[in-house]
Design a protein around this motif. Structure first.
Motif, PDB file in Angstrom:
ATOM      1  N   THR A 139      -2.072 -10.008 -12.186  1.00  0.00           N
ATOM      2  CA  THR A 139      -2.656 -10.082 -10.849  1.00  0.00           C
ATOM      3  C   THR A 139      -1.799 -11.029 -10.015  1.00  0.00           C
ATOM      4  O   THR A 139      -1.492 -12.134 -10.459  1.00  0.00           O
ATOM      5  CB  THR A 139      -4.108 -10.583 -10.916  1.00  0.00           C
ATOM      6  N   ILE A 143       0.837  -1.205   0.000  1.00  0.00           N
ATOM      7  CA  ILE A 143       0.000   0.000   0.000  1.00  0.00           C
ATOM      8  C   ILE A 143       0.871   1.254   0.000  1.00  0.00           C
ATOM      9  O   ILE A 143       0.625   2.194  -0.755  1.00  0.00           O
ATOM     10  CB  ILE A 143      -0.968  -0.006   1.208  1.00  0.00           C
ATOM     11  N   MET A 184       2.357   1.821  -3.403  1.00  0.00           N
ATOM     12  CA  MET A 184       1.356   2.325  -4.345  1.00  0.00           C
ATOM     13  C   MET A 184       1.093   3.815  -4.098  1.00  0.00           C
ATOM     14  O   MET A 184       1.029   4.599  -5.040  1.00  0.00           O
ATOM     15  CB  MET A 184       0.054   1.531  -4.227  1.00  0.00           C
ATOM     16  N   GLN A 185       0.979   4.208  -2.839  1.00  0.00           N
ATOM     17  CA  GLN A 185       0.737   5.606  -2.504  1.00  0.00           C
ATOM     18  C   GLN A 185       1.895   6.499  -2.932  1.00  0.00           C
ATOM     19  O   GLN A 185       1.696   7.643  -3.336  1.00  0.00           O
ATOM     20  CB  GLN A 185       0.495   5.762  -1.003  1.00  0.00           C
ATOM     21  N   LYS A 243      -0.256  -6.083 -17.658  1.00  0.00           N
ATOM     22  CA  LYS A 243      -0.858  -6.076 -16.330  1.00  0.00           C
ATOM     23  C   LYS A 243      -0.974  -7.508 -15.849  1.00  0.00           C
ATOM     24  O   LYS A 243      -1.330  -8.407 -16.613  1.00  0.00           O
ATOM     25  CB  LYS A 243      -2.250  -5.451 -16.371  1.00  0.00           C
ATOM     26  N   ILE A 269      -0.997  -1.113  -9.405  1.00  0.00           N
ATOM     27  CA  ILE A 269      -2.134  -0.367  -9.927  1.00  0.00           C
ATOM     28  C   ILE A 269      -3.246  -0.288  -8.884  1.00  0.00           C
ATOM     29  O   ILE A 269      -3.751   0.784  -8.576  1.00  0.00           O
ATOM     30  CB  ILE A 269      -2.659  -1.014 -11.223  1.00  0.00           C
ATOM     31  N   LYS A 270      -3.642  -1.448  -8.328  1.00  0.00           N
ATOM     32  CA  LYS A 270      -4.657  -1.450  -7.270  1.00  0.00           C
ATOM     33  C   LYS A 270      -4.473  -2.679  -6.390  1.00  0.00           C
ATOM     34  O   LYS A 270      -3.937  -3.698  -6.824  1.00  0.00           O
ATOM     35  CB  LYS A 270      -6.072  -1.384  -7.839  1.00  0.00           C
ATOM     36  N   ILE A 271      -4.940  -2.552  -5.148  1.00  0.00           N
ATOM     37  CA  ILE A 271      -4.783  -3.618  -4.165  1.00  0.00           C
ATOM     38  C   ILE A 271      -6.153  -4.031  -3.665  1.00  0.00           C
ATOM     39  O   ILE A 271      -6.968  -3.201  -3.287  1.00  0.00           O
ATOM     40  CB  ILE A 271      -3.905  -3.151  -2.983  1.00  0.00           C
ATOM     41  N   GLY A 272      -6.392  -5.357  -3.650  1.00  0.00           N
ATOM     42  CA  GLY A 272      -7.624  -5.911  -3.114  1.00  0.00           C
ATOM     43  C   GLY A 272      -7.379  -6.527  -1.754  1.00  0.00           C
ATOM     44  O   GLY A 272      -6.351  -6.281  -1.118  1.00  0.00           O
ATOM     45  N   PHE A 287      -3.364  -8.239  -5.667  1.00  0.00           N
ATOM     46  CA  PHE A 287      -3.179  -6.895  -6.200  1.00  0.00           C
ATOM     47  C   PHE A 287      -2.868  -6.966  -7.683  1.00  0.00           C
ATOM     48  O   PHE A 287      -2.376  -7.977  -8.182  1.00  0.00           O
ATOM     49  CB  PHE A 287      -2.083  -6.135  -5.438  1.00  0.00           C
ATOM     50  N   GLN A 288      -3.200  -5.879  -8.371  1.00  0.00           N
ATOM     51  CA  GLN A 288      -2.929  -5.793  -9.794  1.00  0.00           C
ATOM     52  C   GLN A 288      -1.758  -4.843  -9.977  1.00  0.00           C
ATOM     53  O   GLN A 288      -1.690  -3.791  -9.335  1.00  0.00           O
ATOM     54  CB  GLN A 288      -4.158  -5.277 -10.534  1.00  0.00           C
TER      55      GLN A 288
END
Length: 73
Positions: free
Chosen positions: A53, A6, A9-10, A51, A34-37, A41-42
């Motif tokens: 996962t 995180i 990414m930030q 891209k 790109i994004k975290i679930g 994460f992707q």
């Protein structure tokens, strides 16, 4: 590990990552998240130029990529 991802990414950081695939093979990847679930994460993988996962629990190590600028004398 999730907190580290995180933060990267930030900060818009590139990462070097050691990742263990489902079949047990370990690979080294250079990524940008790109994004975290919740459990995955992707990220853009520069090795595969696509891209991808990734499962967070399969990440062994992440290290920020440090860019050093060269001076022209």
């Amino acid at each position: 590990m999730k907190e580290q991802l995180i933060k990267a990414m930030q900060r818009n950081q590139f990462l070097n990552m050691m990742y263990m695939a489902k079949d047990g093979q370990v690979s080294k990847r250079r990524i940008k998240i790109i994004k975290i679930g919740s459990d995955s994460f992707q990220a853009y993988c520069f090795n595969k130029q696509a891209k991808r996962t990734f499962i967070i629990d399969s990440v062994l190590v992440v290290v920020p990529v440090l860019h050093k600028e060269r001076e022209v004398v």
